[in-house]
Design a protein around this motif. Structure first.
Motif, PDB file in Angstrom:
ATOM      1  N   VAL A  13      13.519   2.954 -11.193  1.00 20.46           N
ATOM      2  CA  VAL A  13      14.919   3.000 -11.616  1.00 20.46           C
ATOM      3  C   VAL A  13      15.122   3.753 -12.931  1.00 20.46           C
ATOM      4  CG1 VAL A  13      15.407   0.848 -10.407  1.00 20.46           C
ATOM      5  CG2 VAL A  13      14.828   0.770 -12.842  1.00 20.46           C
ATOM      6  N   TRP A  14      14.061   4.331 -13.473  1.00 20.82           N
ATOM      7  CA  TRP A  14      14.136   5.013 -14.767  1.00 20.82           C
ATOM      8  C   TRP A  14      15.268   6.030 -14.803  1.00 20.82           C
ATOM      9  CZ3 TRP A  14      12.115   4.567 -19.530  1.00 20.82           C
ATOM     10  CH2 TRP A  14      12.132   5.678 -20.383  1.00 20.82           C
ATOM     11  N   GLY A  15      15.393   6.831 -13.769  1.00 23.66           N
ATOM     12  CA  GLY A  15      16.382   7.904 -13.765  1.00 23.66           C
ATOM     13  C   GLY A  15      17.812   7.429 -13.747  1.00 23.66           C
ATOM     14  N   SER A  16      18.055   6.161 -13.410  1.00 22.78           N
ATOM     15  CA  SER A  16      19.423   5.636 -13.361  1.00 22.78           C
ATOM     16  C   SER A  16      19.799   4.899 -14.643  1.00 22.78           C
ATOM     17  CB  SER A  16      19.585   4.696 -12.165  1.00 22.78           C
ATOM     18  OG  SER A  16      18.764   3.546 -12.301  1.00 22.78           O
ATOM     19  N   THR A  17      18.930   4.958 -15.664  1.00 23.22           N
ATOM     20  CA  THR A  17      19.203   4.284 -16.931  1.00 23.22           C
ATOM     21  C   THR A  17      19.428   5.306 -18.048  1.00 23.22           C
ATOM     22  OG1 THR A  17      16.919   4.216 -17.737  1.00 23.22           O
ATOM     23  CG2 THR A  17      17.587   2.491 -16.191  1.00 23.22           C
ATOM     24  N   ASN A  37      13.303  -3.111 -23.927  1.00 24.53           N
ATOM     25  CA  ASN A  37      12.823  -1.797 -24.348  1.00 24.53           C
ATOM     26  C   ASN A  37      12.692  -0.859 -23.159  1.00 24.53           C
ATOM     27  OD1 ASN A  37      12.419  -2.579 -27.105  1.00 24.53           O
ATOM     28  ND2 ASN A  37      10.569  -3.644 -26.461  1.00 24.53           N
ATOM     29  N   CYS A  38      13.065   0.381 -23.348  1.00 24.78           N
ATOM     30  CA  CYS A  38      12.875   1.385 -22.308  1.00 24.78           C
ATOM     31  C   CYS A  38      11.416   1.391 -21.858  1.00 24.78           C
ATOM     32  CB  CYS A  38      13.249   2.769 -22.827  1.00 24.78           C
ATOM     33  SG  CYS A  38      15.019   3.015 -23.113  1.00 24.78           S
ATOM     34  N   ASN A  76       6.601   7.294 -17.863  1.00 26.35           N
ATOM     35  CA  ASN A  76       5.234   7.265 -18.392  1.00 26.35           C
ATOM     36  C   ASN A  76       5.114   8.041 -19.699  1.00 26.35           C
ATOM     37  OD1 ASN A  76       4.677   5.927 -16.002  1.00 26.35           O
ATOM     38  ND2 ASN A  76       2.871   7.149 -15.515  1.00 26.35           N
ATOM     39  N   ALA A  77       5.763   9.206 -19.752  1.00 24.12           N
ATOM     40  CA  ALA A  77       5.681  10.027 -20.956  1.00 24.12           C
ATOM     41  C   ALA A  77       6.343   9.332 -22.138  1.00 24.12           C
ATOM     42  CB  ALA A  77       6.318  11.386 -20.712  1.00 24.12           C
ATOM     43  N   TYR A  78       7.450   8.652 -21.895  1.00 22.43           N
ATOM     44  CA  TYR A  78       8.114   7.918 -22.975  1.00 22.43           C
ATOM     45  C   TYR A  78       7.204   6.812 -23.497  1.00 22.43           C
ATOM     46  CZ  TYR A  78      11.244   4.897 -25.551  1.00 22.43           C
ATOM     47  OH  TYR A  78      11.801   4.122 -26.533  1.00 22.43           O
ATOM     48  N   VAL A  79       6.683   6.006 -22.599  1.00 28.11           N
ATOM     49  CA  VAL A  79       5.827   4.889 -23.015  1.00 28.11           C
ATOM     50  C   VAL A  79       4.590   5.404 -23.737  1.00 28.11           C
ATOM     51  CG1 VAL A  79       4.399   2.982 -22.170  1.00 28.11           C
ATOM     52  CG2 VAL A  79       6.684   3.350 -21.209  1.00 28.11           C
ATOM     53  N   ALA A  80       4.039   6.516 -23.272  1.00 27.65           N
ATOM     54  CA  ALA A  80       2.839   7.080 -23.888  1.00 27.65           C
ATOM     55  C   ALA A  80       3.088   7.552 -25.313  1.00 27.65           C
ATOM     56  CB  ALA A  80       2.324   8.244 -23.041  1.00 27.65           C
ATOM     57  N   GLN A 139      17.652   9.659 -20.606  1.00 24.03           N
ATOM     58  CA  GLN A 139      18.240  10.692 -21.451  1.00 24.03           C
ATOM     59  C   GLN A 139      17.352  10.998 -22.653  1.00 24.03           C
ATOM     60  OE1 GLN A 139      22.233   9.423 -22.415  1.00 24.03           O
ATOM     61  NE2 GLN A 139      22.704   8.904 -20.285  1.00 24.03           N
ATOM     62  N   ILE A 140      16.478  10.049 -22.983  1.00 19.45           N
ATOM     63  CA  ILE A 140      15.536  10.237 -24.086  1.00 19.45           C
ATOM     64  C   ILE A 140      14.333  11.046 -23.617  1.00 19.45           C
ATOM     65  CG2 ILE A 140      14.136   9.058 -25.827  1.00 19.45           C
ATOM     66  CD1 ILE A 140      15.919   6.586 -25.381  1.00 19.45           C
ATOM     67  N   ASN A 141      13.856  10.708 -22.440  1.00 19.04           N
ATOM     68  CA  ASN A 141      12.701  11.397 -21.859  1.00 19.04           C
ATOM     69  C   ASN A 141      12.836  11.307 -20.343  1.00 19.04           C
ATOM     70  OD1 ASN A 141       9.978  12.040 -20.893  1.00 19.04           O
ATOM     71  ND2 ASN A 141       9.330  11.778 -23.019  1.00 19.04           N
ATOM     72  N   PRO A 142      12.699  12.389 -19.609  1.00 18.23           N
ATOM     73  CA  PRO A 142      12.863  12.333 -18.157  1.00 18.23           C
ATOM     74  C   PRO A 142      11.751  11.577 -17.444  1.00 18.23           C
ATOM     75  CG  PRO A 142      12.175  14.524 -18.839  1.00 18.23           C
ATOM     76  CD  PRO A 142      12.486  13.768 -20.087  1.00 18.23           C
TER      77      PRO A 142
END
Length: 336
Positions: A297-301, A137-138, A311-315, A305-308
């Motif tokens: 490494v978030w930015g290289s996955t 999971n992202c 932390n904001a994505y997981v939240a 593209q879903i959320n920059p």
């Protein structure tokens, strides 16, 4: 142990990355490891069994700040059980995360559990039988690992670890500088990644082997029916095997393990002073989010593209972590 900031000098490349440590172990009040459960027996004699009958008595639930700076709130044993994050299902053990709360990305993070065994070991055969591991999971960063109390001087072995959407497991050693393992006799099926010296970066970078099996981690592991990770830690080396459930050797199922019959391991570390570099290691489970590896490494996955923001994505996506849980059949520890 102090939890000073981990220093990362360069962005890490996803998948073939330097694997940051799953995190130093937590030893309350500076105490050493508890080895009272460890008994001397014959070769591959059973030392300990961890399962649904005794799990809560043999692990400490650690409500601590995440040493790897993840977007996570580790809860205590009472909270974990009240929230359903830690429970037994028959003879299996469930360890999961909060899957309902929409959070403030600047807040304390998603509730999760981190457990460390009360017993510690010096050279052992550790066989972990998983019905389910945290899904791919992202934002997620689960790990099953071992660590000594004086990190990195007493070592860390990451048996199962990965981030985001990976389906290939990475096995990593972290140590004090000066442990540069070769490939042991008989070879290994995985491929070396990152550093030659397991003490690179003061132990933070480690030396890794990426599995060549696309079902060795996460969602693919679960879809393949679960499986077993077996880790043989001796004076001369550390080897790790992965078996899909249908391929688990009969001598593991019967409780008479014979590593000589298991074929080529995924990782086969040799040529280091393993007695000096890896000592008094306890077993740890955790599920964290973002932080020093997954966040870096978030930015290289494709997740970015879903959320920059990791932390904001997981939240904002609690439902995405419905399969971010461990379901453990057992862990068995044998002496060597």
């Amino acid at each position: 142990m102090s939890f000073k900031a981990l220093i990362v000098s360069l962005p890490l490349v996803w998948r073939c990355a330097t694997a940051l440590p799953a995190g130093p172990g937590f030893w309350p009040n500076g105490t050493s490891s508890d080895t009272s459960d460890v008994q001397i027996a014959a070769a591959y004699g059973l030392i300990d069994t961890y399962d649904g009958s005794n799990w809560l008595s043999k692990f400490d639930v650690q409500a601590i700040a995440d040493p790897t700076h993840g977007f996570v709130e580790y809860v205590n044993a009472q909270q974990a059980q009240q929230l359903g994050l830690l429970k037994t299902q028959g003879n299996q053990v469930y360890m999961g995360v909060d899957t309902t709360s929409v959070l403030n990305p600047n807040g304390p993070g998603r509730k999760s559990v981190r457990l460390q065994s009360k017993a510690a070991y010096n050279r052992a055969l550790i066989i972990a039988d998983f019905a389910h591991v945290p899904g791919s999971n992202c934002g997620s960063w689960p790990a099953f690992w071992m660590v000594g109390p004086n990190w990195p001087n007493q070592g860390e072995l990451d048996i199962y670890e990965g981030v985001h959407l990976n389906t290939y497991n990475q096995i990593t050693l972290h140590s004090s500088p000066g442990c540069t393992p070769s490939v042991g006799p008989g070879g290994e099926t995985g491929r070396r990644v990152a550093n030659a010296d397991c003490g690179a970066g003061g132990g933070y970078d480690g030396c890794g082997v990426m599995s060549n099996s696309p079902t060795s981690y996460g969602t693919a592991f679960n879809a393949n029916g679960g499986g077993v990770y077996a880790s043989l830690w001796t004076s001369s080396g550390i080897k790790v095997w992965y078996f899909a459930s249908r391929d688990v050797p009969g001598n593991i199922r019967s409780g008479n393990p014979d590593p000589n019959s298991w074929g080529t391991p995924v990782a086969n570390f040799a040529g280091c002073d393993f007695n000096a570099k890896f000592r008094d290691m306890s077993i740890v489970f955790d599920i964290t989010f973002c932080g020093d590896w997954a966040g870096k490494v978030w930015g290289s996955t494709t997740c970015s593209q879903i959320n920059p923001s990791c932390n904001a994505y997981v939240a904002s996506q609690p439902q995405s972590f419905a399969d971010s849980y461990w379901l453990v059949n057992s862990i068995k520890v044998y002496n060597v």
